[in-house]
Design a protein around this motif. Structure first.
Motif, PDB file in Angstrom:
ATOM      1  N   GLN A  69      18.210  32.882  19.288  1.00  0.00           N
ATOM      2  CA  GLN A  69      18.302  31.615  18.550  1.00  0.00           C
ATOM      3  C   GLN A  69      19.639  30.928  18.797  1.00  0.00           C
ATOM      4  N   LEU A  70      20.121  31.032  20.000  1.00  0.00           N
ATOM      5  CA  LEU A  70      21.410  30.461  20.350  1.00  0.00           C
ATOM      6  C   LEU A  70      21.322  28.935  20.439  1.00  0.00           C
ATOM      7  N   THR A  71      22.423  28.256  20.127  1.00  0.00           N
ATOM      8  CA  THR A  71      22.490  26.796  20.231  1.00  0.00           C
ATOM      9  C   THR A  71      23.298  26.397  21.458  1.00  0.00           C
ATOM     10  N   ILE A  72      23.232  25.113  21.806  1.00  0.00           N
ATOM     11  CA  ILE A  72      23.992  24.609  22.944  1.00  0.00           C
ATOM     12  C   ILE A  72      25.489  24.796  22.726  1.00  0.00           C
ATOM     13  N   SER A  73      25.952  24.519  21.514  1.00  0.00           N
ATOM     14  CA  SER A  73      27.380  24.657  21.242  1.00  0.00           C
ATOM     15  C   SER A  73      27.824  26.112  21.371  1.00  0.00           C
ATOM     16  N   GLU A  74      26.958  27.048  20.990  1.00  0.00           N
ATOM     17  CA  GLU A  74      27.288  28.464  21.128  1.00  0.00           C
ATOM     18  C   GLU A  74      27.281  28.877  22.604  1.00  0.00           C
ATOM     19  N   LEU A  75      26.387  28.261  23.385  1.00  0.00           N
ATOM     20  CA  LEU A  75      26.383  28.511  24.828  1.00  0.00           C
ATOM     21  C   LEU A  75      27.681  27.998  25.450  1.00  0.00           C
ATOM     22  N   ASP A  76      28.157  26.856  24.961  1.00  0.00           N
ATOM     23  CA  ASP A  76      29.463  26.342  25.392  1.00  0.00           C
ATOM     24  C   ASP A  76      30.569  27.337  25.062  1.00  0.00           C
ATOM     25  N   GLY A  77      30.455  27.945  23.888  1.00  0.00           N
ATOM     26  CA  GLY A  77      31.451  28.923  23.466  1.00  0.00           C
ATOM     27  C   GLY A  77      31.485  30.128  24.397  1.00  0.00           C
ATOM     28  N   TRP A  78      30.317  30.537  24.845  1.00  0.00           N
ATOM     29  CA  TRP A  78      30.244  31.655  25.801  1.00  0.00           C
ATOM     30  C   TRP A  78      30.920  31.286  27.115  1.00  0.00           C
ATOM     31  N   GLN A  79      30.671  30.066  27.619  1.00  0.00           N
ATOM     32  CA  GLN A  79      31.307  29.630  28.856  1.00  0.00           C
ATOM     33  C   GLN A  79      32.827  29.563  28.702  1.00  0.00           C
ATOM     34  N   ARG A  80      33.308  29.108  27.540  1.00  0.00           N
ATOM     35  CA  ARG A  80      34.757  29.073  27.291  1.00  0.00           C
ATOM     36  C   ARG A  80      35.316  30.493  27.259  1.00  0.00           C
ATOM     37  N   TRP A  81      34.554  31.418  26.693  1.00  0.00           N
ATOM     38  CA  TRP A  81      34.969  32.826  26.622  1.00  0.00           C
ATOM     39  C   TRP A  81      35.105  33.417  28.023  1.00  0.00           C
ATOM     40  N   LEU A  82      34.166  33.082  28.901  1.00  0.00           N
ATOM     41  CA  LEU A  82      34.225  33.563  30.277  1.00  0.00           C
ATOM     42  C   LEU A  82      35.491  33.049  30.982  1.00  0.00           C
ATOM     43  N   TYR A  83      35.873  31.819  30.639  1.00  0.00           N
ATOM     44  CA  TYR A  83      37.045  31.210  31.270  1.00  0.00           C
ATOM     45  C   TYR A  83      38.351  31.749  30.689  1.00  0.00           C
ATOM     46  N   THR A  84      38.441  31.803  29.370  1.00  0.00           N
ATOM     47  CA  THR A  84      39.709  32.167  28.729  1.00  0.00           C
ATOM     48  C   THR A  84      39.934  33.674  28.644  1.00  0.00           C
TER      49      THR A  84
END
Length: 378
Positions: A94-109
């Motif tokens: 039940q993930l949202t787009i904003s949470e998917l963005d958070g995952w991408q930021r986590w991969l980067y940071t």
């Protein structure tokens, strides 16, 4: 056959899927190693382990992924994604787009991944959600989601000098048997343009050597695509020699063409992708090359064909490319492509100058040209 571990608690697969699990784990290799790691970990998400196995079996059995390394990379990327979601207290279904963005930021940071690596991770996660969506088990939150921009780099090939250096040091192997294997394998990489997974999984029955000068390689490539690549000359002779030597290996227990000969590993088993990469790396270092890669043989194969006059469509078929644009990207570094350049007289016309090395009478003619290369009428 590799020992298959007992199904862990929480894995609820039907009998047929349990049998497929046993087959995949029993085959060994990168996919088996990745799935063993997934099974060894404790997951908070109920049913995730079962879902993971069903998704993997869909990729391999239904969609026909023959590239075990690609599926293994997908599994590792998705396992990290599920681990991130669990640590964040999120339900991956039940993930949202904003949470998917958070995952991408986590991969980067946190993981310091490049744009290319983050894009690859998104492709793996997109595959999982596409599977869930097709089975009515969840919404594909990645649908329409724009990940990092694809970074296009120029393909790299081996020069003739580098190839000579590579094959000049192959004889420095630890034994005559290893020398025969490495020489045949490197020459086949060059002469057939195989991917690393294709050569590591190549079976003896995929070689059709009609003589010591001519033959064919039947290749099972990406996306369950089969192709036939003709081979001629020294590579055929080297393969014949290697297969004769291979038949005398007492510990042999595989039908793979290239086998592990190291006593520290599983001697007599298939060499595997890592073994192919290590062979190229070891040979390149001996040859004193500053950079190298298994894939460079594939690019070199394509560019040499193009330089010898083979048309692009035929090269695409031999390479097993789905899109001819991929083939064009390989050929961008060919000698034939690089022969085209803006002529010096065009540049001199723009500058209003003439070449210094021309005789005076020729310089006078060049000064009279109108810039189009045409002399004015008398």
């Amino acid at each position: 056959m590799v020992d298959v571990p007992t199904a862990p608690a929480g894995l609820a697969l039907p009998a047929q899927e349990l049998q497929i699990r046993a087959q995949l784990l029993g085959q060994g290799g990168p996919l088996a190693a990745s799935m063993r790691a997934v099974e060894a970990r404790e997951w908070r998400s109920a049913g995730w382990l079962t879902t993971c196995w069903l998704w993997v079996q869909c990729l391999v059995v239904v969609r026909g992924f023959r590239n075990a390394t690609t599926v293994a990379d997908y599994v590792e990327a998705v396992a990290r994604f599920i681990g991130w979601a669990e640590e964040a207290g999120l339900d991956f279904r039940q993930l949202t787009i904003s949470e998917l963005d958070g995952w991408q930021r986590w991969l980067y940071t946190r993981r310091r991944l490049s744009a290319s690596s983050r894009r690859q991770a998104l492709m793996a996660v997109r595959s999982l959600y596409s599977y869930l969506d097709s089975r009515g088990e969840g919404t594909d939150v990645t649908k329409g989601y724009k990940g990092p921009k694809r970074v296009t780099t120029q393909a790299k090939k081996y020069s003739t000098v580098q190839l000579k250096a590579l094959f000049a040091v192959v004889h420095e192997g630890d034994s005559e048997l290893i020398v025969q294997r490495d020489r045949a394998m490197l020459l086949l990489l060059l002469a057939a343009g195989l991917r690393r997974e294709e050569i590591s999984t190549l079976r003896v029955d995929q070689l059709d050597l009609v003589s010591d000068r001519k033959g064919q390689v039947h290749v099972f490539g990406k996306g369950a695509k089969e192709r036939t690549v003709p081979i001629v000359g020294p590579v055929v002779r080297e393969l014949v020699k290697w297969l004769e030597a291979r038949s005398r290996i007492e510990e042999l227990h595989t039908d793979a063409v290239f086998v592990n000969l190291s006593r520290s590993g599983d001697k007599g088993a298939g060499l595997g992708v890592k073994g192919v990469e290590n062979t190229v790396k070891r040979t390149a270092r001996r040859a004193g090359l500053g950079s190298w890669g298994v894939h460079r043989f594939r690019v070199t194969f394509a560019t040499m064909l193009y330089d010898d006059g083979t048309d692009i469509e035929r090269i695409r078929v031999l390479m097993g490319h789905e899109s001819i644009e991929t083939t064009r990207r390989y050929l961008a570094v060919s000698s034939r492509m690089n022969r085209h350049s803006l002529k010096a007289h065009r540049q001199h016309a723009a500058l209003g100058t003439v070449p210094d090395d021309l005789p005076l009478w020729a310089q006078d003619i060049e000064r009279k040209r109108d810039g189009s290369g045409i002399l004015p009428p008398r």
